[in-house]
Design a protein around this motif. Sequence first.
Motif, PDB file in Angstrom:
ATOM      1  N   LEU A 149      21.209   6.661 -22.492  1.00 20.23           N
ATOM      2  CA  LEU A 149      22.369   7.542 -22.446  1.00 20.23           C
ATOM      3  C   LEU A 149      23.684   6.788 -22.571  1.00 20.23           C
ATOM      4  O   LEU A 149      23.830   5.678 -22.030  1.00 20.23           O
ATOM      5  CB  LEU A 149      22.390   8.313 -21.123  1.00 20.23           C
ATOM      6  CG  LEU A 149      21.155   9.123 -20.750  1.00 20.23           C
ATOM      7  CD1 LEU A 149      20.423   8.445 -19.604  1.00 20.23           C
ATOM      8  CD2 LEU A 149      21.545  10.524 -20.325  1.00 20.23           C
ATOM      9  N   ASN A 150      24.620   7.434 -23.240  1.00 16.37           N
ATOM     10  CA  ASN A 150      25.990   6.941 -23.277  1.00 16.37           C
ATOM     11  C   ASN A 150      26.603   7.156 -21.892  1.00 16.37           C
ATOM     12  O   ASN A 150      26.970   8.264 -21.531  1.00 16.37           O
ATOM     13  CB  ASN A 150      26.779   7.693 -24.347  1.00 16.37           C
ATOM     14  CG  ASN A 150      28.223   7.240 -24.454  1.00 16.37           C
ATOM     15  OD1 ASN A 150      28.701   6.448 -23.660  1.00 16.37           O
ATOM     16  ND2 ASN A 150      28.918   7.752 -25.457  1.00 16.37           N
ATOM     17  N   GLY A 151      26.700   6.085 -21.102  1.00 14.40           N
ATOM     18  CA  GLY A 151      27.196   6.203 -19.736  1.00 14.40           C
ATOM     19  C   GLY A 151      28.665   6.548 -19.650  1.00 14.40           C
ATOM     20  O   GLY A 151      29.145   6.964 -18.591  1.00 14.40           O
ATOM     21  N   ASP A 152      29.399   6.377 -20.754  1.00 17.85           N
ATOM     22  CA  ASP A 152      30.839   6.668 -20.760  1.00 17.85           C
ATOM     23  C   ASP A 152      31.145   8.145 -20.984  1.00 17.85           C
ATOM     24  O   ASP A 152      32.304   8.551 -20.913  1.00 17.85           O
ATOM     25  CB  ASP A 152      31.535   5.851 -21.856  1.00 17.85           C
ATOM     26  CG  ASP A 152      31.528   4.359 -21.558  1.00 17.85           C
ATOM     27  OD1 ASP A 152      31.163   3.974 -20.438  1.00 17.85           O
ATOM     28  OD2 ASP A 152      31.901   3.566 -22.455  1.00 17.85           O
ATOM     29  N   ASP A 153      30.126   8.946 -21.289  1.00 12.16           N
ATOM     30  CA  ASP A 153      30.324  10.382 -21.484  1.00 12.16           C
ATOM     31  C   ASP A 153      30.048  11.109 -20.164  1.00 12.16           C
ATOM     32  O   ASP A 153      28.910  11.116 -19.685  1.00 12.16           O
ATOM     33  CB  ASP A 153      29.386  10.907 -22.570  1.00 12.16           C
ATOM     34  CG  ASP A 153      29.609  12.382 -22.875  1.00 12.16           C
ATOM     35  OD1 ASP A 153      30.383  13.043 -22.154  1.00 12.16           O
ATOM     36  OD2 ASP A 153      29.008  12.883 -23.840  1.00 12.16           O
ATOM     37  N   PRO A 154      31.064  11.730 -19.559  1.00  8.34           N
ATOM     38  CA  PRO A 154      30.852  12.415 -18.273  1.00  8.34           C
ATOM     39  C   PRO A 154      29.765  13.478 -18.321  1.00  8.34           C
ATOM     40  O   PRO A 154      29.090  13.719 -17.317  1.00  8.34           O
ATOM     41  CB  PRO A 154      32.218  13.058 -17.995  1.00  8.34           C
ATOM     42  CG  PRO A 154      33.197  12.282 -18.794  1.00  8.34           C
ATOM     43  CD  PRO A 154      32.458  11.831 -20.024  1.00  8.34           C
ATOM     44  N   LEU A 155      29.579  14.117 -19.474  1.00  3.70           N
ATOM     45  CA  LEU A 155      28.571  15.172 -19.559  1.00  3.70           C
ATOM     46  C   LEU A 155      27.154  14.623 -19.457  1.00  3.70           C
ATOM     47  O   LEU A 155      26.231  15.350 -19.080  1.00  3.70           O
ATOM     48  CB  LEU A 155      28.743  15.970 -20.849  1.00  3.70           C
ATOM     49  CG  LEU A 155      29.935  16.935 -20.832  1.00  3.70           C
ATOM     50  CD1 LEU A 155      30.194  17.493 -22.213  1.00  3.70           C
ATOM     51  CD2 LEU A 155      29.696  18.070 -19.841  1.00  3.70           C
ATOM     52  N   ASN A 156      26.961  13.354 -19.770  1.00  8.37           N
ATOM     53  CA  ASN A 156      25.624  12.778 -19.629  1.00  8.37           C
ATOM     54  C   ASN A 156      25.231  12.607 -18.162  1.00  8.37           C
ATOM     55  O   ASN A 156      24.064  12.354 -17.856  1.00  8.37           O
ATOM     56  CB  ASN A 156      25.536  11.445 -20.371  1.00  8.37           C
ATOM     57  CG  ASN A 156      25.239  11.638 -21.851  1.00  8.37           C
ATOM     58  OD1 ASN A 156      24.706  12.676 -22.252  1.00  8.37           O
ATOM     59  ND2 ASN A 156      25.585  10.654 -22.670  1.00  8.37           N
ATOM     60  N   ILE A 177      35.617   9.906 -23.744  1.00  7.08           N
ATOM     61  CA  ILE A 177      34.615   8.852 -23.532  1.00  7.08           C
ATOM     62  C   ILE A 177      35.305   7.607 -22.981  1.00  7.08           C
ATOM     63  O   ILE A 177      36.169   7.022 -23.633  1.00  7.08           O
ATOM     64  CB  ILE A 177      33.883   8.507 -24.846  1.00  7.08           C
ATOM     65  CG1 ILE A 177      33.274   9.758 -25.472  1.00  7.08           C
ATOM     66  CG2 ILE A 177      32.825   7.442 -24.608  1.00  7.08           C
ATOM     67  CD1 ILE A 177      32.229  10.437 -24.649  1.00  7.08           C
ATOM     68  N   GLY A 178      34.923   7.198 -21.786  1.00  5.65           N
ATOM     69  CA  GLY A 178      35.531   6.022 -21.181  1.00  5.65           C
ATOM     70  C   GLY A 178      35.073   5.839 -19.739  1.00  5.65           C
ATOM     71  O   GLY A 178      34.025   6.344 -19.334  1.00  5.65           O
ATOM     72  N   HIS A 179      35.877   5.133 -18.951  1.00  2.00           N
ATOM     73  CA  HIS A 179      35.529   4.871 -17.557  1.00  2.00           C
ATOM     74  C   HIS A 179      36.132   5.974 -16.684  1.00  2.00           C
ATOM     75  O   HIS A 179      37.331   6.012 -16.444  1.00  2.00           O
ATOM     76  CB  HIS A 179      36.061   3.509 -17.126  1.00  2.00           C
ATOM     77  CG  HIS A 179      35.540   3.056 -15.797  1.00  2.00           C
ATOM     78  ND1 HIS A 179      36.007   3.567 -14.601  1.00  2.00           N
ATOM     79  CD2 HIS A 179      34.570   2.161 -15.477  1.00  2.00           C
ATOM     80  CE1 HIS A 179      35.356   2.992 -13.596  1.00  2.00           C
ATOM     81  NE2 HIS A 179      34.486   2.144 -14.095  1.00  2.00           N
ATOM     82  N   TYR A 180      35.294   6.876 -16.219  1.00  2.00           N
ATOM     83  CA  TYR A 180      35.756   8.064 -15.498  1.00  2.00           C
ATOM     84  C   TYR A 180      35.333   8.023 -14.029  1.00  2.00           C
ATOM     85  O   TYR A 180      34.392   7.326 -13.642  1.00  2.00           O
ATOM     86  CB  TYR A 180      35.192   9.333 -16.146  1.00  2.00           C
ATOM     87  CG  TYR A 180      33.679   9.438 -16.076  1.00  2.00           C
ATOM     88  CD1 TYR A 180      33.051  10.038 -14.996  1.00  2.00           C
ATOM     89  CD2 TYR A 180      32.877   8.916 -17.094  1.00  2.00           C
ATOM     90  CE1 TYR A 180      31.673  10.116 -14.912  1.00  2.00           C
ATOM     91  CE2 TYR A 180      31.489   8.984 -17.021  1.00  2.00           C
ATOM     92  CZ  TYR A 180      30.900   9.583 -15.933  1.00  2.00           C
ATOM     93  OH  TYR A 180      29.532   9.649 -15.855  1.00  2.00           O
TER      94      TYR A 180
END
Length: 456
Positions: A163-170, A220-223
């Motif tokens: 998973l793309n960990g930078d995507d909050p929806l993931n 997409i980033g550090h959330y």
Amino acid sequence: MNKLRFTFSIFIGKLAFLGLKLLKKQGTALPGKIALKIYPNILKYMGNKCDKIVIITGTNGKTTTNNLINHVLSGKYSVVSNIKGSNMIQGVVTPFIVDSAKRYDWGVFEVDEGSIPIVSQYITADYMILTNFFRDQLDRYGEVDSTVKLVKSAIKPGTTLILNGDDPLNSKFEELPNKKIYYGVLKNKLSKSELSVAEAIFCSKCGNRLEYNYLNYGNIGHYKCRECGLERPKLKYYVSSVDVESNKYKFTANSLTEKNSKFVFRYLGLYNIYNCIAAIAFSYENGLKYDYVKNKLENFDYKLGRMETIKFKTKDVILILSKNPVGLSEVLSTIGYDTNKKSVMFVLNDASADGKDISWIWDADMEQIANINTINKFYASGHRSEEVALRLKYAGFDEEKIKIYESTKENNIKNSIKNLLKDGESKSYVIGTFTAMPVARNILIKEQTKEKENYS
């Protein structure tokens, strides 16, 4: 299993493919569609021909990540894959029909988010790569939360999720029992401090607004959510630095066990760095080594309108598919990094496959191109060319540089491309929606062939 019907479905599918090739068509979906009509369970038995299967899904990056992984694996393994971008169930069936090998080490398939539940009825993925989730074709999918739920409901317990960990929806997949591997991109020279397109900026757990240390594109980033503590998960694979040199990316990839691995990728767009680190994560998880993966990634070629370059005697034309606000915003940002003088064309169609609702272009950050002074001409073309021109006007782009090709006029795409080829710029970008891109590409290939014949 009805063996006679199964065999007949493959035979008719092959005939359909051969017929399409004679007509100079790609034949990426129709053979599979016909075979499915004859034998609806065909994918179940075709999928059993693969020792392992990886599925790539998400809004943006499916085709590129799929093709990168196919390119990496093909050096060592036998692979069947839908590398030409047809990603519904018929597009997954077709490559099995076209390539009739008895066994494959790997099946590598990009699958449209809406088709994941259907495809998952017949094949079980060993790995599923989730790129990102953005609003896309709202009249088909609805809001993005519905898409995430659709994909989540179809994931089987034995599938490893990358998973793309930078995507909050993931983060919505965290509650699944599956093994999870996260990848991402750390803060770098190209990172931003503010949202350019407001996508999924609220916490998926408590609904409060997320805070970001930095953004790489879209949301997409550090959330982090200060209310409930939801935050980006620990990344097993990550990019720690990104530099642009000579219109190429030089980036450093890391894993928990291997640090500071240097790569070069020759196609711009920070989203491509995410596609690369996803492919690297998958490759390392399956035992492939740095030197081999580096060589493969650095010799990768785009095709079929995904940053594909079509060369003419006096001009290079770069084709870019764009179909949602985040994608278009990043495409324009990428064009801004190119310091060459250039012309740009946006071919906007509203066929069913594109989505009838084209309001998404108003959500894209087109204002940024008002400051790109290296764009000398901007062509508005396609079924909704006037809407493109209007959006450019409201974005503050110089109206004298806009050339509109009326949507009601016959051959408006063909005529706009022919004029683009004559405009005197040594470089041009053609941005197109899903149905527009193959039309534009076919016209360009024909013009390229004519030019070669004239100079031969």
